[in-house]
Enzyme design. Sequence first.
Site, PDB file in Angstrom:
ATOM      1  N   ASP A 165       0.878  -1.168   0.000  1.00  0.00           N
ATOM      2  CA  ASP A 165       0.000   0.000   0.000  1.00  0.00           C
ATOM      3  C   ASP A 165       0.915   1.217   0.000  1.00  0.00           C
ATOM      4  O   ASP A 165       1.420   1.614   1.046  1.00  0.00           O
ATOM      5  CB  ASP A 165      -0.901  -0.013   1.232  1.00  0.00           C
ATOM      6  CG  ASP A 165      -1.787   1.221   1.305  1.00  0.00           C
ATOM      7  OD1 ASP A 165      -2.270   1.672   0.250  1.00  0.00           O
ATOM      8  OD2 ASP A 165      -1.991   1.746   2.416  1.00  0.00           O
ATOM      9  N   GLU A 183      -1.615  -1.474  -4.871  1.00  0.00           N
ATOM     10  CA  GLU A 183      -2.840  -0.731  -5.126  1.00  0.00           C
ATOM     11  C   GLU A 183      -2.633   0.218  -6.299  1.00  0.00           C
ATOM     12  O   GLU A 183      -1.594   0.864  -6.417  1.00  0.00           O
ATOM     13  CB  GLU A 183      -3.223   0.048  -3.868  1.00  0.00           C
ATOM     14  CG  GLU A 183      -4.642   0.559  -3.887  1.00  0.00           C
ATOM     15  CD  GLU A 183      -5.048   1.112  -2.542  1.00  0.00           C
ATOM     16  OE1 GLU A 183      -5.492   0.324  -1.698  1.00  0.00           O
ATOM     17  OE2 GLU A 183      -4.912   2.325  -2.340  1.00  0.00           O
ATOM     18  N   ASP A 231      -1.717   1.067   7.604  1.00  0.00           N
ATOM     19  CA  ASP A 231      -1.034   0.905   6.322  1.00  0.00           C
ATOM     20  C   ASP A 231      -0.568  -0.535   6.105  1.00  0.00           C
ATOM     21  O   ASP A 231      -0.676  -1.075   5.002  1.00  0.00           O
ATOM     22  CB  ASP A 231       0.151   1.872   6.222  1.00  0.00           C
ATOM     23  CG  ASP A 231      -0.306   3.325   6.303  1.00  0.00           C
ATOM     24  OD1 ASP A 231      -0.990   3.769   5.372  1.00  0.00           O
ATOM     25  OD2 ASP A 231       0.016   3.991   7.304  1.00  0.00           O
TER      26      ASP A 231
END
Length: 177
Positions: free
Chosen positions: A14, A73, A145
């Site tokens: 991420d 992502e 995160d």
Amino acid sequence: MTEQQYMVRIIGIDPGSRFTGVGIIDTAQQKIQHVHHETIKCGNGDFPDRLRIIFEGVNELIKQFRPNEMAIENVFMAKNAGSALKLGQARGAAICATVVNDIVVHEYAAKAVKQAVVGKGGADKKQVQYMIRLLLNLKENVQEDAADGLAIAICHANNRWAQNRLVSNNTSNWRKF
């Protein structure tokens, strides 16, 4: 032995210019096992230095845990163009650290990741954290995160399983004709 029967190690990332979440899982068939998670803290220094921290951090984790595949992502359209550009550059640093180690990169939209882990694409970070803890049978909450990194890895594991299942079903049906 089919592709579904061997273990695959997936690193999920991420990306962020201040905090980059990383989650590493092992998956075989429909089983998922937690390996490692952490948050790479990039600080508030010069932006190129933060990109270097991401690159070196991801590179070190790859050398330590030796994943077979990476999931990250996709960039989403942020309200602030400058933030979107910085996010894209953080993604680039993580992707570069991965491809220099000859690892295939897979990209997923944030909504697809949330759908895969929580069951709804509009889930918030607390819901993702909760489901990561349940799905991986973790005793403690995972930082936001890092939980997102694990969620991306799980999304990819689910996608791999579904694709392998589809291919094996289509092949066996095709041979019947």
